[in-house]
Design a protein around this motif. Structure first.
Motif, PDB file in Angstrom:
ATOM      1  N   ALA A 218     -12.019   0.633  -0.160  1.00  0.00           N
ATOM      2  CA  ALA A 218     -12.074   0.534   1.293  1.00  0.00           C
ATOM      3  C   ALA A 218     -11.452   1.722   2.015  1.00  0.00           C
ATOM      4  CB  ALA A 218     -11.388  -0.756   1.743  1.00  0.00           C
ATOM      5  N   ALA A 219     -11.171   2.819   1.325  1.00  0.00           N
ATOM      6  CA  ALA A 219     -10.628   4.007   2.003  1.00  0.00           C
ATOM      7  C   ALA A 219     -11.571   4.437   3.116  1.00  0.00           C
ATOM      8  CB  ALA A 219     -10.435   5.136   0.998  1.00  0.00           C
ATOM      9  N   HIS A 220     -11.013   4.769   4.288  1.00  0.00           N
ATOM     10  CA  HIS A 220     -11.876   5.066   5.442  1.00  0.00           C
ATOM     11  C   HIS A 220     -11.319   6.201   6.304  1.00  0.00           C
ATOM     12  CE1 HIS A 220      -9.169   1.650   6.443  1.00  0.00           C
ATOM     13  NE2 HIS A 220      -8.925   2.381   7.522  1.00  0.00           N
ATOM     14  N   ASN A 221     -10.507   7.063   5.710  1.00  0.00           N
ATOM     15  CA  ASN A 221     -10.096   8.294   6.377  1.00  0.00           C
ATOM     16  C   ASN A 221      -9.860   9.345   5.301  1.00  0.00           C
ATOM     17  OD1 ASN A 221      -7.284   7.997   5.471  1.00  0.00           O
ATOM     18  ND2 ASN A 221      -7.135   6.386   7.017  1.00  0.00           N
ATOM     19  N   PRO A 222      -9.803  10.626   5.663  1.00  0.00           N
ATOM     20  CA  PRO A 222      -9.712  11.677   4.636  1.00  0.00           C
ATOM     21  C   PRO A 222      -8.540  11.522   3.679  1.00  0.00           C
ATOM     22  CG  PRO A 222     -10.387  12.638   6.718  1.00  0.00           C
ATOM     23  CD  PRO A 222     -10.054  11.196   7.011  1.00  0.00           C
ATOM     24  N   ALA A 223      -7.359  11.167   4.185  1.00  0.00           N
ATOM     25  CA  ALA A 223      -6.200  11.032   3.306  1.00  0.00           C
ATOM     26  C   ALA A 223      -6.400   9.900   2.305  1.00  0.00           C
ATOM     27  CB  ALA A 223      -4.937  10.801   4.127  1.00  0.00           C
TER      28      ALA A 223
ATOM     29  N   LEU B  93     -22.384   8.018  -5.502  1.00  0.00           N
ATOM     30  CA  LEU B  93     -21.638   7.554  -4.338  1.00  0.00           C
ATOM     31  C   LEU B  93     -22.553   6.770  -3.409  1.00  0.00           C
ATOM     32  CD1 LEU B  93     -19.515  10.678  -3.284  1.00  0.00           C
ATOM     33  CD2 LEU B  93     -18.632   8.528  -4.216  1.00  0.00           C
ATOM     34  N   VAL B  94     -22.073   5.623  -2.922  1.00  0.00           N
ATOM     35  CA  VAL B  94     -22.740   4.865  -1.861  1.00  0.00           C
ATOM     36  C   VAL B  94     -21.757   4.833  -0.701  1.00  0.00           C
ATOM     37  CG1 VAL B  94     -23.654   2.634  -1.148  1.00  0.00           C
ATOM     38  CG2 VAL B  94     -24.109   3.493  -3.463  1.00  0.00           C
ATOM     39  N   VAL B  95     -22.119   5.463   0.406  1.00  0.00           N
ATOM     40  CA  VAL B  95     -21.171   5.711   1.498  1.00  0.00           C
ATOM     41  C   VAL B  95     -21.708   5.191   2.825  1.00  0.00           C
ATOM     42  CG1 VAL B  95     -19.991   7.503   2.841  1.00  0.00           C
ATOM     43  CG2 VAL B  95     -20.213   7.749   0.354  1.00  0.00           C
ATOM     44  N   GLY B  96     -20.868   4.482   3.549  1.00  0.00           N
ATOM     45  CA  GLY B  96     -21.131   4.088   4.928  1.00  0.00           C
ATOM     46  C   GLY B  96     -19.875   4.307   5.752  1.00  0.00           C
ATOM     47  N   ILE B  97     -20.021   4.772   6.976  1.00  0.00           N
ATOM     48  CA  ILE B  97     -18.865   5.142   7.810  1.00  0.00           C
ATOM     49  C   ILE B  97     -19.071   4.603   9.221  1.00  0.00           C
ATOM     50  CG2 ILE B  97     -17.502   7.083   8.706  1.00  0.00           C
ATOM     51  CD1 ILE B  97     -18.482   8.747   6.326  1.00  0.00           C
ATOM     52  N   LEU B  98     -18.002   4.194   9.866  1.00  0.00           N
ATOM     53  CA  LEU B  98     -18.068   3.694  11.234  1.00  0.00           C
ATOM     54  C   LEU B  98     -17.897   4.822  12.248  1.00  0.00           C
ATOM     55  CD1 LEU B  98     -16.032   0.362  10.937  1.00  0.00           C
ATOM     56  CD2 LEU B  98     -18.486   0.745  10.652  1.00  0.00           C
ATOM     57  N   GLN B  99     -18.380   4.582  13.450  1.00  0.00           N
ATOM     58  CA  GLN B  99     -18.481   5.633  14.461  1.00  0.00           C
ATOM     59  C   GLN B  99     -17.145   6.211  14.893  1.00  0.00           C
ATOM     60  OE1 GLN B  99     -20.690   3.691  17.556  1.00  0.00           O
ATOM     61  NE2 GLN B  99     -22.623   3.743  16.422  1.00  0.00           N
TER      62      GLN B  99
ATOM     63  N   GLN C 155     -17.509  13.598   9.527  1.00  0.00           N
ATOM     64  CA  GLN C 155     -17.768  14.915   8.937  1.00  0.00           C
ATOM     65  C   GLN C 155     -16.656  15.330   7.994  1.00  0.00           C
ATOM     66  OE1 GLN C 155     -20.769  17.164   9.503  1.00  0.00           O
ATOM     67  NE2 GLN C 155     -19.775  17.382   7.520  1.00  0.00           N
ATOM     68  N   GLN C 156     -15.414  15.122   8.399  1.00  0.00           N
ATOM     69  CA  GLN C 156     -14.299  15.472   7.525  1.00  0.00           C
ATOM     70  C   GLN C 156     -14.255  14.564   6.300  1.00  0.00           C
ATOM     71  OE1 GLN C 156     -12.383  18.205   7.788  1.00  0.00           O
ATOM     72  NE2 GLN C 156     -11.645  17.590   5.765  1.00  0.00           N
ATOM     73  N   MET C 157     -14.624  13.317   6.467  1.00  0.00           N
ATOM     74  CA  MET C 157     -14.684  12.412   5.318  1.00  0.00           C
ATOM     75  C   MET C 157     -15.706  12.895   4.295  1.00  0.00           C
ATOM     76  SD  MET C 157     -14.346   8.690   7.220  1.00  0.00           S
ATOM     77  CE  MET C 157     -14.635   7.734   5.721  1.00  0.00           C
ATOM     78  N   LEU C 158     -16.864  13.334   4.763  1.00  0.00           N
ATOM     79  CA  LEU C 158     -17.886  13.823   3.840  1.00  0.00           C
ATOM     80  C   LEU C 158     -17.472  15.140   3.201  1.00  0.00           C
ATOM     81  CD1 LEU C 158     -20.907  12.599   5.896  1.00  0.00           C
ATOM     82  CD2 LEU C 158     -20.512  12.051   3.493  1.00  0.00           C
TER      83      LEU C 158
ATOM     84  N   GLU D  34     -27.281  14.204   7.377  1.00  0.00           N
ATOM     85  CA  GLU D  34     -27.135  15.558   7.934  1.00  0.00           C
ATOM     86  C   GLU D  34     -25.703  16.059   7.736  1.00  0.00           C
ATOM     87  OE1 GLU D  34     -28.360  15.718  11.979  1.00  0.00           O
ATOM     88  OE2 GLU D  34     -30.352  14.865  11.587  1.00  0.00           O
ATOM     89  N   MET D  35     -24.744  15.191   7.948  1.00  0.00           N
ATOM     90  CA  MET D  35     -23.345  15.577   7.754  1.00  0.00           C
ATOM     91  C   MET D  35     -23.070  15.891   6.286  1.00  0.00           C
ATOM     92  SD  MET D  35     -21.327  12.826  10.169  1.00  0.00           S
ATOM     93  CE  MET D  35     -21.883  12.454  11.829  1.00  0.00           C
ATOM     94  N   ALA D  36     -23.686  15.136   5.379  1.00  0.00           N
ATOM     95  CA  ALA D  36     -23.491  15.388   3.949  1.00  0.00           C
ATOM     96  C   ALA D  36     -24.010  16.770   3.567  1.00  0.00           C
ATOM     97  CB  ALA D  36     -24.189  14.306   3.128  1.00  0.00           C
ATOM     98  N   LEU D  37     -25.147  17.155   4.125  1.00  0.00           N
ATOM     99  CA  LEU D  37     -25.681  18.496   3.863  1.00  0.00           C
ATOM    100  C   LEU D  37     -24.730  19.557   4.408  1.00  0.00           C
ATOM    101  CD1 LEU D  37     -29.462  17.888   4.685  1.00  0.00           C
ATOM    102  CD2 LEU D  37     -28.410  18.094   2.424  1.00  0.00           C
ATOM    103  N   ASN D  38     -24.211  19.315   5.610  1.00  0.00           N
ATOM    104  CA  ASN D  38     -23.250  20.255   6.199  1.00  0.00           C
ATOM    105  C   ASN D  38     -21.969  20.348   5.371  1.00  0.00           C
ATOM    106  OD1 ASN D  38     -24.956  20.779   8.348  1.00  0.00           O
ATOM    107  ND2 ASN D  38     -24.056  19.203   9.658  1.00  0.00           N
TER     108      ASN D  38
END
Length: 452
Positions: free
Chosen positions: A309-314, A334-340, A345-348, A380-384
């Motif tokens: 359940a990690a949901h921030n970069p740290a 990886l199966v990834v979903g993120i809230l708004q 972007q930093q998470m990816l 798109e963020m994953a590509l970036n």
């Protein structure tokens, strides 16, 4: 309850909670309190403290958030989620009083109690009704104005502080620490994880102003030794009053060992003022029953399906170190979903930095939450972030993403040790656990809470 302002719309206020407690006869004062704030590790640490208190034959109420499967998971009595019957009975009893609070707030031009405030009121009311000896309260957001902070705690626990919820708490670790330090009160005892210097300075200043003792991981206590193994790790902890060797912690990662050291120091501060050594048999008993659903939890094998359940970069960085250390995988999907409201972007970027040599594919998906970022935007963020286009995939639902990921593992080199990691948000992990039949049953061997 769900018609109320949601948890991502918390209000920086505490007065409505004081009004509710006054009308209900101060249920928040019915037991002693250990309060847990911080950015990462709050729920795991709270559950560890709960297990330790239960091992000392204390009746414990634990309030944590958010839930993954059922709302009753948030309110635990004696190690088990409260029963549906007790949840509904206490809600029916307090509902008329909630209406009075809402009316008073309306006259003042204020919004009604939010969902989180309401659930906090309900938790206090359930704990007073049981009753319990100790309440372990996890803050929802921040500290000084968090709804749980209406209670005066005897021990204040601060887990590692990093950047998250910056729109509400501030955009530096120092600003966030200052807000979270709001749980420190005269008569308390501060137990803090190791912090970046700016955050540590704020916590020290608050403790000195309140005139309370303070102990920091890495100075007065910490993990002395750690040996990862199958199903968890063996650790030795240097506590405030003694050393506790060769404990078997059934959770993965250095961060969970550190959370346990934090919980151990909190138990020492609560039970003996930091000067009385805990009984080894009690700590061993606590370790036997510690669970932390959705935190590097293996739901299936062949291939391994792991949720986190990690949901921030740290949090993602700590999780990644544990995955690479503990699971022996040579291939990962990886199966990834993120809230708004998160820094997606930093998470990816963190996912790419930590897993690029291990990941064969990444599937971007979304939970059913209205706050979920659409998969195409995440792609798109994953590509970036650096992922190759041929490794980036999307699925509109969690079940589709899991099916696709399992298929990809099956298609790959059979000599590889493959696994699937589902992560990025609590809501996604909660849906994955439900799809795969996992439940939070609390502490093993405890009776059903509120059943009597």
């Amino acid at each position: 309850m769900l018609s109320r302002a949601p948890e991502n719309d918390m209000r920086p206020r505490i007065e409505p909670m004081r009004m509710a407690m006054d009308i209900l006869g101060d249920p928040h004062g019915a037991a002693k309190v250990i309060q847990v704030a911080g950015t990462n590790g709050k729920t795991s640490t709270a559950r560890m403290i709960e297990a330790g208190l239960l091992a000392h034959d204390l009746r414990v109420g634990r309030y944590t958030s958010p839930h993954m499967g059922r709302v009753t998971e948030r309110i635990s009595v004696d190690g088990r989620p409260v029963s549906d019957e007790t949840f509904v009975r206490i809600w029916d009893e307090i509902r008329p009083h909630i209406g009075i609070v809402d009316e008073q707030l309306a006259r003042q031009g204020e919004q009604p109690l939010t969902l989180f405030e309401l659930l906090t009121v309900l938790a206090f009311s359930i704990f007073a009704d049981e009753p319990v000896d100790v309440m372990v309260l996890e803050t929802g957001l921040g500290g000084s104005w968090d709804a749980t902070n209406v209670a005066e705690s005897q021990v204040q626990v601060i887990t590692p502080i990093s950047l998250d919820h910056t729109e509400m708490l501030g955009d530096t670790e120092a600003q966030i620490a200052k807000e979270k330090a709001g749980i420190i009160n005269p008569g308390g005892f501060l137990i803090s994880a190791a912090q970046v210097p700016e955050a540590a300075d704020e916590l020290l200043a608050a403790a000195r102003e309140a005139g309370v003792p303070f102990r920091f991981e890495g100075v007065e206590f910490g993990v002395a030794e750690r040996l990862p193994g199958v199903g968890g790790q063996q650790i030795s902890v240097q506590g405030l009053a003694g050393k506790y060797p060769d404990l078997l912690l059934p959770l993965h990662g250095a961060h969970q060992a550190e959370n346990f050291a934090l919980a151990t120091a909190a138990l020492e501060a609560f039970i003996g003022g930091g000067e009385q050594q805990l009984q080894m048999e009690n700590l061993r008993l606590a370790c036997e029953h510690i669970t932390s659903p959705g935190r590097l939890e293996t739901l299936r094998t062949g291939p391994a399906i792991i949720v986190d359940a990690a949901h921030n970069p740290a949090g993602l960085q700590a999780s990644a170190l544990a995955v690479k250390e503990s699971f022996g995988l040579t291939q990962l999907v990886l199966v990834v979903g993120i809230l708004q409201e998160k820094d997606a972007q930093q998470m990816l970027h963190t996912f790419f930095e930590q897993y690029h040599s291990l990941v064969s594919d990444i599937c971007l998906t979304q939970s059913t939450s209205a706050r979920a970022i659409p998969p195409d935007q995440l792609a798109e963020m994953a590509l970036n972030a650096g992922f190759r286009e041929d490794t980036v995939h999307t699925a509109s639902r969690c079940d589709e993403a899991i099916d696709w990921a399992v298929g990809r593992i099956d298609e790959e080199d059979q000599t590889a040790t493959g696994g699937i990691l589902i992560t990025g948000s609590v809501t996604l992990v909660g849906e994955a656990r439900a799809l795969l039949g996992a439940e939070d049953t609390g502490i093993g061997g405890a009776p059903e809470a509120g059943a009597g």
